[in-house]
Each structure stands twice: as C-alpha cells, then as structure tokens.
Motif scaffolding. Structure first.
Motif, PDB file in Angstrom:
ATOM      1  N   LEU A  87      -0.160   7.493  -0.959  1.00 49.28           N
ATOM      2  CA  LEU A  87       0.623   6.277  -0.727  1.00 49.28           C
ATOM      3  C   LEU A  87       1.200   6.351   0.679  1.00 49.28           C
ATOM      4  O   LEU A  87       1.523   7.433   1.179  1.00 49.28           O
ATOM      5  CB  LEU A  87       1.771   6.191  -1.741  1.00 49.28           C
ATOM      6  CG  LEU A  87       1.362   6.259  -3.218  1.00 49.28           C
ATOM      7  CD1 LEU A  87       2.610   6.219  -4.106  1.00 49.28           C
ATOM      8  CD2 LEU A  87       0.423   5.112  -3.566  1.00 49.28           C
ATOM      9  N   ALA A  88       1.322   5.203   1.343  1.00 49.37           N
ATOM     10  CA  ALA A  88       1.911   5.209   2.680  1.00 49.37           C
ATOM     11  C   ALA A  88       2.710   3.933   2.862  1.00 49.37           C
ATOM     12  O   ALA A  88       2.207   2.839   2.664  1.00 49.37           O
ATOM     13  CB  ALA A  88       0.825   5.322   3.741  1.00 49.37           C
ATOM     14  N   ASP A  89       4.001   4.104   3.214  1.00 46.14           N
ATOM     15  CA  ASP A  89       4.882   2.948   3.365  1.00 46.14           C
ATOM     16  C   ASP A  89       5.049   2.619   4.845  1.00 46.14           C
ATOM     17  O   ASP A  89       5.743   3.320   5.570  1.00 46.14           O
ATOM     18  CB  ASP A  89       6.241   3.272   2.723  1.00 46.14           C
ATOM     19  CG  ASP A  89       7.149   2.057   2.703  1.00 46.14           C
ATOM     20  OD1 ASP A  89       6.648   0.934   2.909  1.00 46.14           O
ATOM     21  OD2 ASP A  89       8.358   2.241   2.476  1.00 46.14           O
ATOM     22  N   GLU A  90       4.409   1.566   5.287  1.00 43.37           N
ATOM     23  CA  GLU A  90       4.443   1.159   6.690  1.00 43.37           C
ATOM     24  C   GLU A  90       4.294   2.357   7.625  1.00 43.37           C
ATOM     25  O   GLU A  90       5.156   2.618   8.460  1.00 43.37           O
ATOM     26  CB  GLU A  90       5.739   0.416   7.001  1.00 43.37           C
ATOM     27  CG  GLU A  90       5.884  -0.801   6.087  1.00 43.37           C
ATOM     28  CD  GLU A  90       6.897  -1.806   6.613  1.00 43.37           C
ATOM     29  OE1 GLU A  90       7.193  -1.761   7.816  1.00 43.37           O
ATOM     30  OE2 GLU A  90       7.351  -2.632   5.816  1.00 43.37           O
ATOM     31  N   PRO A  91       3.191   3.060   7.518  1.00 49.52           N
ATOM     32  CA  PRO A  91       3.054   4.292   8.297  1.00 49.52           C
ATOM     33  C   PRO A  91       2.994   4.051   9.790  1.00 49.52           C
ATOM     34  O   PRO A  91       3.183   4.978  10.561  1.00 49.52           O
ATOM     35  CB  PRO A  91       1.726   4.886   7.796  1.00 49.52           C
ATOM     36  CG  PRO A  91       0.968   3.733   7.269  1.00 49.52           C
ATOM     37  CD  PRO A  91       1.985   2.790   6.711  1.00 49.52           C
ATOM     38  N   VAL A  92       2.742   2.798  10.223  1.00 48.99           N
ATOM     39  CA  VAL A  92       2.589   2.574  11.657  1.00 48.99           C
ATOM     40  C   VAL A  92       3.658   1.645  12.221  1.00 48.99           C
ATOM     41  O   VAL A  92       3.600   1.256  13.379  1.00 48.99           O
ATOM     42  CB  VAL A  92       1.186   2.002  11.989  1.00 48.99           C
ATOM     43  CG1 VAL A  92       0.124   2.984  11.530  1.00 48.99           C
ATOM     44  CG2 VAL A  92       0.989   0.646  11.331  1.00 48.99           C
ATOM     45  N   ALA A  93       4.685   1.336  11.417  1.00 48.81           N
ATOM     46  CA  ALA A  93       5.663   0.329  11.850  1.00 48.81           C
ATOM     47  C   ALA A  93       6.403   0.738  13.108  1.00 48.81           C
ATOM     48  O   ALA A  93       6.783  -0.101  13.910  1.00 48.81           O
ATOM     49  CB  ALA A  93       6.653   0.037  10.733  1.00 48.81           C
ATOM     50  N   SER A  94       6.625   2.040  13.293  1.00 50.45           N
ATOM     51  CA  SER A  94       7.405   2.414  14.475  1.00 50.45           C
ATOM     52  C   SER A  94       6.520   2.959  15.595  1.00 50.45           C
ATOM     53  O   SER A  94       7.000   3.628  16.488  1.00 50.45           O
ATOM     54  CB  SER A  94       8.480   3.437  14.086  1.00 50.45           C
ATOM     55  OG  SER A  94       7.908   4.496  13.361  1.00 50.45           O
TER      56      SER A  94
END
Ligand SMILES: Nc1ncnc2c1ncn2[C@@H]1O[C@H](COP(=O)(O)OP(=O)(O)OP(=O)(O)O)[C@@H](O)[C@H]1O
Ligand SMILES: Nc1ncnc2c1ncn2[C@@H]1O[C@H](COP(=O)(O)OP(=O)(O)OP(=O)(O)O)[C@@H](O)[C@H]1O
Ligand SMILES: [Mg+2]
Ligand SMILES: [Mg+2]
Ligand SMILES: O=P([O-])([O-])[O-]
Lengths: 259, 318, 332, 318, 259
Positions: E161-168
C-alpha cells in the motif's frame, strides 16, 4: 515635501552587485513605483535611500544633503511591517514620534497631547481608529501593515518609502493598503517611493515607474510610457502570470485594471 | 561496505569501553566500590522505617495510618507550612510570607533573591548582547556572567559570610548573585533571537539609540523575559532550601537540625513540606508561563494570580 | 576493610602547612601520619576525629596520641576525619570505625551505640565553659538586655556555642522559642561557629552578643570579669590563665556552669582483644605522651590526658537538651 | 479609549505595587533590612583583600603580581587541579581522574552520578511517556520524577547519610537520584515531541511492541538524549562542588575548610579551580552538543574527544 | 500475492464521515490507483486496509481473513516516507525484516545474512545500492522515498500500500518513484494500492482506478473506462490545472502523458 536625487549609486555585497550605477531623481511630491523581479535590487535601493545601507559608490541626496543615516524626515514601511507585536496599534503609531520625545517620556508614554492626537489621526487615516487599543500581534496582516503606515505618518516625514508593502497580503488587503498609501501621500504632500512586484497594482496606483533588472536601471518613465514592452524589458521572458492579481469587486469604481 | 561496518562497530565498542573505563575509575575514586554498601543496608532500612513511620512491617497491610499523624503533628507544631498567628500587615513579623510559616521564609529568600538580582541580570543580559554592545566589549559581560554561573550558589554564600554572617540575608545575596549569572545569560540568549525588522523600523523613525534598544529590541522580549524570570524564581526557591541547610534558615535549617538529631520522621515531614512548596511554586510559575505564551491580556494574568490560592487548595484536596 | 585510605590520601589529603582538610573521609596523609601497615599481624584501629573547630590541622594535632597508642599496643591507627558529629556516629553505628573523639552532645546522641571511654582533661580540668560576651560599646549590660537583639551563636547543635547559651538566655527570662532550628521568641539567633560568631559580633554593629566556648573567647575577656562572675571558672578553667590577653577586649555577660569536656568513645559492639588494651592506654596517657616534639608549629592537642568517665558524667548535657526540648532519636 | 488606558495604567501600577509589597516583606522576612549592610562593609573589604592578595591598595598600580603566586602555590601544593604523581592505570589511586587532583574527584563524582542515574532516568523517562505507557500509569512515573526533582540534591545527600556516612559515595548516590528526576523528565519531554510517522511505519512492518518503541521512537531521539545527558552532566559537576561543601569531598570540602580557617586566599584559589573545572566541562559539553546538532558522524565525534585536551590547552594559554 | 476485499467500510471521526459504505475487491497482483481530492478519504481507506485504523462499520479481508492490526504481509509506504533519519539507508531497509527477528538481534543488527542480502537487493531495486551507508536524513526527498520502498520490499509482503508516495516530490523524482513502485510490484507479484492526486501520473502508471469523493466510491474501473468525464466526476468542477504535472524529458520513451 522633498526632492530626492539618486546619483550613480552602486552597491556591492561581496561579489554580488545588488545595484549598478543607478541614477534618477524624483521631484517633490511625486508617487514613484519601483519594479523588478526578486533579487533585482528593489530593497537595496530603498534601504540606500533611507540610509539603512550605505552605497559602495555614488550618493543619495535629499534636498541636496547626502543621506548617511536613517533620518526622521524619511519614513519607511516594510514588507514584514516590523511593527511591535507586543504593543497596541496606538502605541505602535506613537513610536513614530520617538525622534521628538525623550527616552523617559517615551517609556512612560508621556508624549505631548499633540503627538497623541496625531497618532489617533493617523490611525483614522488608515481606518483603524476603532482597533487602536488592540494588540498589534492579534491583528490581521493587512491591519498590521496599516499600523505600519500610521507609524510612518506620525513621524511627519517629507519622504515616504515602502518596500513591497503588500507582498504578504491577500488581494483585497493589498488594494486597500495601496489606496491608503496613495491617499496619505497626496493629503500630506509627501514624496513617495514604493517597490512592488505586482504589475497590475503598479499600473493602478503609480504615477512614475522605475524598473530594475539585475541591479541596473532599465526603465524610468511615466504612466503613458509604461507599456507591455517595458514589462517584458523588466521581467524578461518569464511568465508574467501571477504577477497580475485578481482585482476585487469593491474597486470596480476605481480605474480599470489592465491585464 | 564491510569495512565501513567494521569501523563503525569498532568505534561504538571503543566509545562504550571508554565510558565504562571512566565509570569504573570514577566509582573507585568516589569510593563507591570500597563502600561495601550491602553492609550498611540494614542501617538504611532501619532509617527507612523512621523516615516512613506509617510503614509497619509487623502486620498486614503494613500501613499504620497513625504514622501520618506523626508527620502532621511536627508540621503543625513547628508551623512549617502555615502560621495561624501571622500578622499579614506587619512586616516585622514577616508580613504575608509569615502566613506560610517556615516555608514562607524559604519562599521569601527565593523571592527576594530573584528581585534583587533582576536589575543587574537585566543590565548584564542586555550589555552581553552583540547588538547592544560591540563585539569585544559584550564578551566582557558574558564572561562575568559565565564566571558567576560557574560558582555554585552555595559557594557564593560562603564568599558573603564576612559580609553578613550566615543567615537568610547572606542566602538572599548569594541567590541574587546567582540570578545575575543565570538569568542574565538567559536574557542574552533571548536577545540573540530578536528580529532585526523592528529595530530597523525604530531607526528609520529617527529614534535615539536607547529608544531603539527599548522599543525595537526589548519590547520584543518582554514576554520571554517574564517567563524566564519566573523559571529562575522556581530554581531560586530550590536553592533557598539548599542554602538553609548550611545555616541560611527556613526549611533547610530545620531539616539539617532534625537530621543531626537523627530524628528521621521529623526530617521526612520537613521534606514533605519542601516537596509541597517546590511543586506549588513550579505549578504557579508554569501556569503563568503558559498563559503568557497564550498571549493573555494583563487582566487575565491578574485573575490568574488572584485565583491561585483557591485552585491550589482545590488541587491539593482532590 | 578500608582499602583506599592510605593511597587516596595523596591527592586530596592533608598537608603539614595548610590547615587540616581531610580531603575526604578516609584521607590521612601518608607522610605526616606515618602509619605503619607493614606488619600483617597488627590490627588496624580506625580512629575518627571530629571537626570541632576547623581551623586546626586535626590529624597533625593528634599525631602524638596515635604514636603513643601504637607504641603501647600492637595496633596500627588509621585516622579518619569525619565531616560532622553526625557522620562520626553514623560511621560508628555502621562499623566504619572503632574509636572516636567526639563532642559532649554526641555522647548522649550515641548512647545506644557507643561507650564512653573517658573524658578529656585539659590543664587539670575535665570541664569546660561556655561564655556569652558583648562589645564594650554595645550598651548591653545583662542577658535580659538582649531582648530583640541579634546573638551570634555556634553551630546549631554545638553544646558550648549554642545549646548551653540558649538555656542561659532562657534562665534569664528570654523566650527561646524553637531555637536552635527555628526562630527564638525574644531575640534573633544566627548560627555559624565559635570564631565566626565572635568575629561577627566584633565587626557588625547589629550583633549584640556572641555565645561561644570559653576556649575560643576567654582570651578577650579580662580576668577581673571572671573573678566577679564565676568562681568555678577561676578554679577550673584552663583558659583563665590567658584571659584578657587578646584584642579587642570584650565584655562578659554570662559564664555557664562547668560542662563535661568532650569524650572519647568506642563502638559498643567492638569485639577485639586489643580493645581493652587501647582503652586502658588512653586512660593512662600522660601529658608528655600527648605532647608534640620540638619544631611542631601547629596547634597543640587540646587536652593533656583522659579521665575515666561514663555516660552518667554527661547528665548536665542531657539536662540542657531536655530544657530545650531536643531529643536525639534512638540509634540502635 | 480613555477608560481603557486608565485601567491599563491601574493594572500595571497594581502589579508593580504588589511585587514591591512582597519584595519589601521578603526583605524584612529574610532580615536584609535589619542587617545594616554598609556597616559591615569594612569587614567585607578586609576579606576582599584576602580574597584577592594581588590587590595592593598601598601603592600604584594597586596590583601586586606576587599575589597570584599565593593562589598558585596553594593550588600546586594541594594538587587541586593536577597531580603529577597520579598513576593513570591504577584505579585504586583514582585512575585518570587522579590526574586532575582534587578537581578530578569532583569531576568523578559528577560523572559517576550521571552514569549511575542514567539507566533509571531512561526507564522512567520512557515509561513516563504517554505513547509507551497508557494514561493513568504514565503519570505514576511522572509523579515520581517530579517528586525527585522537588527534593534538592543536598537533601538527597542527607537522606542517604545512614547508608554511607557523608562522603563522595553518598554524594554520588544523591547526584544519581537527582539525575533520575531531572534527566528522566527531559527524556519524557523529548519523547512527547517524537513524530508519529516512523512509529506507524514500524507497526506496519509487523514489528513487535518493544521493537516499535526502540526503532520507531527511541531512534528519533538518540541525538537529543545524548545532548541532554551531557547537559545534566554539566549540572551534576556543579552539584558535586556543592555537595563537597557539606562533606562530600573534593573541591567543595577544601573550600569549606579553608573558609572555616578564614584563609580567604586559599579559598579564592579553590574557587578559581572550581571556575576552571566547571567552565571546561561546560565548553566540552557545548562543543559535543553543537557537533551532535550539526549531525556529525561518530568518527568526527571521536576526533573531537581526542582533540579536546589540546584545544583546551590552546584556549587557556591564549 | 493476495486478494483484498473491502466490504461496506464506513469510517467516522466524530461527526466527520471519512468513508461512506465503500466496497470493492482487488484480485491478486493488480496495481490499483486510488484517486480523490484532498479530504476525500484516500488516506483513511489505505489506513483501514493495513489495520492502522479500524473501520466504524464493515470490514476489510485479505485472502478471506479480516484485517484487524498491522500485519507483516501488508507493507505500507507513506507520503512523509517515515523512515528513520538517524539511521543509514541500509539500516532503514533492514527494519523491514523486524517481524522475523528478535528484539536483541535486531538491536545489535545481527539479522541473518539472508536478510542482509535481501536489504541490499531491495536497495539495488530502487537504485540506491551505492548510497546504502549514507544517513537517511542527508538524502534528498526522492531518495528517502525510495528507501521507504526498499523497506517495504524487505518486509516481503503480499500486498503493497502507498499513500501519496510522490506528493512531496518534484516531477522528476515522482516519475522515478512511481516507476520503481510499479516495477517492484510486477517483479515480486504484489497486489498494490497507491493513492495519488496527480491525474497524469495515475493515467501513466495505473491499471485499475478507484475514485473517492467525500468518502464515497464514485468510480471503480480500468484504464479504458478512465475518461475525462470520470475525472470531472471525481474532482468536481474544480480547476484541474496543477493536478497534471510536467513530464520530464527522460520519460519520453515511456507512454505519452495525456494532458
Ligand atoms: N545583506 C546582503 N548581503 C549579501 N547580499 C545581499 C544582501 N542584501 C541583498 N543582497 C543581494 O543583492 C541582490 C539584490 O537584493 P534585493 O533584496 O535588493 O532584491 P529585491 O529586488 O528586493 O528582491 P526581493 O523581491 O526578493 O525582495 C540579491 O542578489 C541579494 O542576494
Ligand atoms: N484522525 C482523524 N481525526 C479526525 N478526522 C480525521 C482524521 N483523519 C482524517 N480525518 C478526516 O477525514 C476526512 C478524510 O481524510 P483523509 O486524510 O482520509 O483524506 P485524504 O483524501 O487522504 O486527503 P489528503 O489528500 O489531504 O491527504 C477529512 O475530512 C479529515 O479531516
Ligand atoms: Mg526585497
Ligand atoms: Mg491523505
Ligand atoms: O564542642 P561543642 O559542642 O561545645 O562545640
């Protein structure tokens, strides 16, 4: 009311040349807007004009006398307003009169009644009379900036300088602050120099424009000469989007915003 | 990569070995090794039952409520925490401090020392800041403050003995001196974090140099200065207890005499009063500080001050 | 036993020229004490010394006593300077020492754990005195004038510096309140030590009187005043001869009854064949045995012999404690 | 508006009056008023010339360099700061601490107390955190730490007297106890500021609860924990001086004996050594802490440790 | 490789309903992207899926067993990566094996050699083998995120699972991280659910899409059903500018970015 002469001013910080041989002069009572991208030297120019920074070469004269140190006849308004959060709006405005009051009297807030009325009057000018007893820190950004203007007015200067006074404000407050500034300058016959980075605000409120780019003066002229080409000259090819800000409904009655 | 790990392990091991080596030597130097503690343990256990008279190992549940009465009777008899015959308005009997009996004297020592040390702490603190005093000179004041802090309050008390003998007055002078070093340093550190903006703003109004310092710098730090002063007050009350032990009076003196009389029950009763005093001062100071941070108006602070005795009573009784 | 004492003395210990410091509890100085630990047969007897007056190099001062005991009995003496009377008793209670020279009050305090071996005798007297003095210009002429004044006293539990003087003031009709560890009712007591108390009175205008042991202050009081005030003092006190020899001259307010001098005590549960020999040797010591050689320029030993005595000889001290409502807790 | 100002003035005035009233009473209670300080000033000045034998008011320039020699000869004679005959390898003579003479004993007391108190401080600090111990129970540990802190170290020393008499060993125990309260509290406070993210991340890897605490929480705070431990070490050396005065040994004891001997020159010599010791420890600890903050690798720290004596020597000689 | 069933999950925080009766199921090995505006419930859904949060109603099953607590067969990658800044990239990766190592062994880094190779292997997968000894805190945001992926891989999960892995992350790093994620899922046969808010990234890397709006499931379908209308449905009428990000030159060889 004073005139200002900027005469061949160069300012270097180590290897960085912040201003490069900038010369222009401002006759009494003019409302000048200084434009330029970030790092172009706007702040440095204004800080030289009020003596907070001294130029590496060249000099700045007010009514013929060179500016060496901060003077009570030159008031300054800062981007971060730099008012004293601890104190009330009224006390902040009152600090404008420090140069005319002794240390002890100013400590005990025993200024002449005249100064006190002047402070209330200045707060009235910027529309903050009702909030005068509020602690500055608890005010909104726009209100704080207006307190800064009130302080500058209480100083009874001949010259009013302002370094990006609206950069940290939302569009509504920006308009308001600029309007108070222009109004105050007009009513009190002040020579004013204001740096901005919003082109639309500049066009809306400015009379005369100084454009800086990389520390060099690239434009010096009046409203009618301030064309789209000039903007390109000042800002280069960068996307000018964002430098124009949405105008509010409330100023629909004022002159149209050019976009 | 392998090598990197090995070096890391080696260094960690070396570090631990060095600390353990010094620890071992320190234990030896301080005679903890030679001290054969287990042998004195019975004596200490004996003392423990004296310290805690309510412990009664002879019968389940090992607690004898009467023991607490022993504490209370000593506290009451010697007015350790409350003096019913105090005259609040007559300073010659201690004024409001006398209301708290012996604890009041200790409190008064901490309070007087703090206020007495405050003006010099402020002066040195300000003159130690580079923005007020140019570089080599400000270090003069910092040096003085460092030296003062390097000398513990107890040593200051000994230095002042020729001036006032050994009593509450000497203790107050020692606390005041300590305050100059400690509080002054906190002030200087706080001033280093002051923002340049308001200072420049004051300069542009044409204010004089003292006006610039007062309005541009000091006005930014009044809240932290008050908070630090309260914090030092807290510490000074602790020091007042300590100075009492060597003869400064107050709770410390009672404690040391009861200790010399081997009267451990009374000693523990005094310690309980010390705990109550210090925790009260701490609670008071923390409350005021958190209010200050929350940017309360002075009216709010006043209410807090006035409401304190009530809240204190509430929290002690519940 | 106490492995570190000989060696650690080196870095913190005493030194002939300075005052005594006893850098740490077990700190004898190997050079000056000259203890011989070479003979494994000899038992080591730990002799605890008290800091009665700090301004003396106490281990050097007791040197003749140790040398005498080592020559009489086959023991080696391990001298230890205790930090306080309390520490002395605690040490004896915890089997950390065998013999101690301690204060009169400690004889009472330690009655459950120590036995009195004997009472110190100085210049023929096994008793000493406590004085309350004032400066000639103070305007104080009798004890009752001290009402509302500040009195500089000795250590809080010093018999001659504080406790006995408090009973003298009490007898003069003053309220001593909770003193010594609280406010006195009718005057203000400040505690330090004998010498400091006297100095404070001399230097400070607000200190009206000082209460000290006679050994500390008698030299400042002219003989005539003793003659007038206390025949006991004239008869018994070792300090009478030197009275009036020091500057400045002080005014005598009161002299106490004779008090038993400090005792030498031994640990009650000390079971060693040499115990009896040592105790006997102590009681047999002559003035000669306890004198320093030529060339010693420190303080001589304060006593010239030890007289047999028991706890009963300290009843006067017990009485003083009772009068002040002080009570030592049971130590056993 | 007028009314607002008047209320403000009134409140400020009231506040100042209240503080002054308490100050006046505190001065009275602590007898500073009754003590006619100016009258003892001559005695104090007398003592001052003893404290500072290099002051010579009889002849210009009022400084007699020979006076410094008096300090130095006492320091040297009593091995206050350096013991040439120390055997670094033999712990029974104090090992490396003996090299620093009497100052070494004081240092050893502070060091041993810090290390001895550390494990319990860590345990209590961790168990006082709400994230490790659920609510009502963590307050048990916080309460214990608060109580320990409320009792000054000197009082702890008196409490421990039955255990080991009054000497360096007792002093170390007292310092260790004080460390549990102070350091533990700093640890708890630090843990409160730990981020949730890494803890949740460890949970999602399926780590056990202890693993989650160690890797998710403690790994975030190792640097601040080391920094706080050094800070407490600094404070503990100060406390060691203080405990020495009441009989704990080391510099404090020498100081108190010289004071009782009225040998003010020697007393001041000892104070100078105290200042040097404490400022050295402070400099050392501050350097390590600023390196830690700058996120140095352990190799760098080691260089720092090894290089310290040299730098110390340099800074003292220049 | 596992399948996931989300069965009527509702999650309430006080008055806020973060998820409202969401049901869908993911077969083994699928690469699912969860989309939605800020506050739509993406994080809440993923946290429920790995047991960090438990649903108010409904349940989530993995291979038929309900998820109650975090499990070692479900790995999670966080927006703020949540790696341990103090430790090296390698040590961080190694924490993925905690569930298979005792406390003492893990403290002393005495894991089996097998685990150590696995960590190095995972760092290799995310292209960080050379930086393995670097302290995590000193790495760039993109590198830190890749360390987080390595840790998840060392865990040897069945589900990622990955929660917004690229948001930052900046656009370049975002592409890279997404590529590593998809590659790892493919190579190791993982079922994956990744929340994103950049539509272009979603379209570029996603196989199947779950759209949330106000906590409700508004879309569930595959690449061919994922039309502009769907985006409007998920994002409402708001300006989608900014949700598309500039693609880098380096991925010109990959499938074109739809804008
Ligand atoms: N105190 C200083 N020391 C060194 N360099 C400086 C200093 N102040 C300004 N500069 C440099 O001088 C140049 C001009 O800066 P200046 O602040 O005048 O620009 P600006 O137009 O006000 O920009 P902005 O819109 O960001 O405020 C920049 O390159 C800046 O980095
Ligand atoms: N722990 C919590 N306590 C209370 N409310 C919460 C909590 N976590 C989430 N919420 C609320 O639930 C709703 C859904 O939040 P969630 O974090 O799942 O949205 P999201 O899609 O991840 O948004 P974002 O893009 O901002 O991360 C929001 O209204 C949020 O305020
Ligand atoms: Mg600028
Ligand atoms: Mg989210
Ligand atoms: O020996 P004293 O108790 O009288 O001081």
């Amino acid at each position: 009311m004073s005139n200002i002469t900027v005469d061949g001013v160069t300012k270097e910080f180590g290897d960085t040349v912040a201003l490069r041989d900038v010369s222009f002069s401002v006759p009494e009572g003019e409302f000048v807007i200084v434009l330029g991208v970030s790092g172009s030297g706007k702040s440095t120019l204004l800080r030289c004009m009020n003596g907070l920074t001294s130029p590496t070469r060249g000099e700045i004269r007010v009514d013929g006398t060179p500016v060496k140190d901060p003077r009570k006849d030159i008031a300054m308004i800062f981007q971060q307003h730099n008012i004293i959060g601890q104190m009330s709006a009224y006390s902040n405005a009152l600090t404008g009169s420090l140069s005319r009051t002794g240390l002890l009297k100013s400590l005990l807030q025993l200024q002449d009644t005249e100064e006190k009325y002047r402070s209330l009057d200045a707060l009235d000018t910027v529309g903050l009379l009702d909030e005068s007893r509020q602690r500055a820190r608890q005010m909104s950004g726009g209100q704080q900036q207006r307190v800064g203007i009130a302080r500058a007015l209480v100083q009874r200067p001949n010259i009013l300088l302002a370094d990006e006074p609206v950069a940290s404000l939302d569009p509504g407050s920006s308009q308001q602050v600029m309007r108070y500034l222009r109004q105050a300058a007009k009513e009190r016959d002040l020579t004013a120099a204001i740096s901005l980075h919003q082109v639309n605000l500049a066009r809306k409120f400015g009379e005369r424009f100084i454009g800086l780019r990389n520390g060099e003066l690239v434009f010096d002229g009046y409203r009618d000469e301030f064309s789209m080409d000039v903007i390109d000259e000042i800002y280069g090819d960068i996307d000018t989007e964002g430098m124009f800000e949405a105008s509010d409904d409330e100023n629909a009655d004022e002159q149209a915003v050019t976009k | 990569m392998r090598r990197g790990r090995r070096i890391r392990w080696l260094l960690t091991g070396l570090g631990i070995t060095v600390v353990l080596f010094f620890f071992y030597n320190a234990l030896y130097t301080t005679e903890l090794f030679q001290a054969d503690l287990p042998r004195y343990f019975p004596a200490f256990l004996d003392a423990l039952t004296d310290y805690f008279p309510f412990l009664d190992f002879s019968a389940f549940p090992f607690v004898d409520p009467g023991g607490f009465g022993q504490y209370w009777s000593f506290i009451q008899e010697r007015n350790l925490i409350y003096n019913s015959s105090a005259d609040l308005t007559d300073p010659s009997t201690g004024g409001p401090f006398a209301l708290f009996g012996v604890a009041g004297l200790t409190l008064a020592m901490g309070f007087a020392g703090t206020i007495l040390g405050f003006p010099l702490a402020l002066l040195f603190g300000i003159l130690g800041s580079e923005r007020v005093m140019p570089f080599p000179f400000n270090f003069l004041f910092r040096g003085v403050m460092s030296s003062i802090r390097a000398i513990p309050a107890l040593v200051w008390a000994l230095i002042y003995v020729p001036l006032g003998g050994l009593g509450p007055a000497t203790a107050v002078l020692a606390i005041a001196t300590d305050t100059v070093g400690n509080l002054g340093r906190l002030y200087t550190d706080e001033l280093e974090e002051v923002e340049d903006g308001p200072i420049e703003a004051m300069r542009t109004t044409g204010a004089s140099r003292p006006q610039t310092i007062v309005f541009g710098m000091l006005s930014q730090v009044t809240t932290p200065f008050i908070a630090w002063t309260l914090y030092i007050f807290e510490i000074n009350v602790r020091i007042a207890v300590t100075l009492g032990i060597i003869g400064g009076g107050g709770l410390g003196l009672i404690l040391s005499v009861q200790q010399k009389l081997f009267n451990f029950t009374n000693m523990m009763a005094t310690i309980l009063v010390i705990i109550v005093l210090i925790i009260s001062v701490e609670m008071f100071s923390q409350r005021v500080r958190s209010r200050l941070r929350a940017d309360e108006s002075p009216e709010g602070l006043l209410t807090l001050l006035l409401g304190f005795p009530r809240r204190m009573a509430e929290s002690l009784t519940k | 036993t106490d492995g570190g004492s000989e060696d650690t003395g080196g870095d913190t210990g005493d030194n002939a020229s300075g005052g005594d410091t006893g850098g740490n509890e077990t700190g004898g100085d190997s050079e000056s004490t000259g203890t011989t630990t070479g003979d494994a047969e000899e038992s080591v007897v730990r002799f605890l010394l008290n800091p009665a007056e700090a301004d003396v190099a106490i281990i050097d001062q007791y040197q003749p006593m140790f040398e005498y005991l080592e020559s009489e009995v086959s023991v080696s003496i391990d001298p230890t300077r205790a930090a306080s009377y309390t520490a002395t008793l605690q040490a004896l209670r915890n089997d950390q020492g065998e013999i101690a020279d301690t204060s009169p009050s400690a004889a009472i305090a330690g009655k459950d754990v120590v036995d009195v071996v004997g009472i110190r005798v100085a210049y023929g007297a096994a008793q000493y005195f406590s004085l309350i003095t004032t400066t000639p210009d103070s305007g104080i002429s009798q004890l009752s004038d001290l009402q509302g004044e500040t009195v500089a006293m000795g250590d809080v539990l010093s018999v001659s510096g504080t406790l006995v003087p408090l009973t003298m003031l009490q007898d003069a009709g003053l309220d001593v309140g909770n003193a010594p560890d609280g406010q006195a009712g009718d005057f203000n007591a400040e505690y330090s030590d004998h010498t400091t108390a006297r100095e404070q009175m001399i230097n400070r205008g607000d200190v009206a009187a000082a209460s000290t042991g006679a050994f500390s202050t008698a030299a400042h009081v002219p003989k005539a005043q003793f003659d007038e005030m206390s025949q006991d003092f004239v008869d018994i006190s070792a300090e009478y001869d030197n009275a009036g020899s020091a500057d400045p001259t002080l005014e005598l307010l009161s002299v106490s009854d004779p008090l038993p001098r400090a005792p030498l005590v031994s640990r009650s549960n000390w079971e060693d064949p040499v115990r009896e020999d040592i105790e006997q040797a102590i009681l047999n010591a002559t003035e000669d045995d306890l004198s320093h050689d030529e060339g010693y320029d420190g303080e001589p030993l304060w006593f010239t012999g030890v007289q047999e005595g028991t706890i009963d000889d300290y009843q006067p001290i017990q009485k003083v404690l009772d009068e002040l409502g002080l009570e030592f807790e049971d130590l056993s």
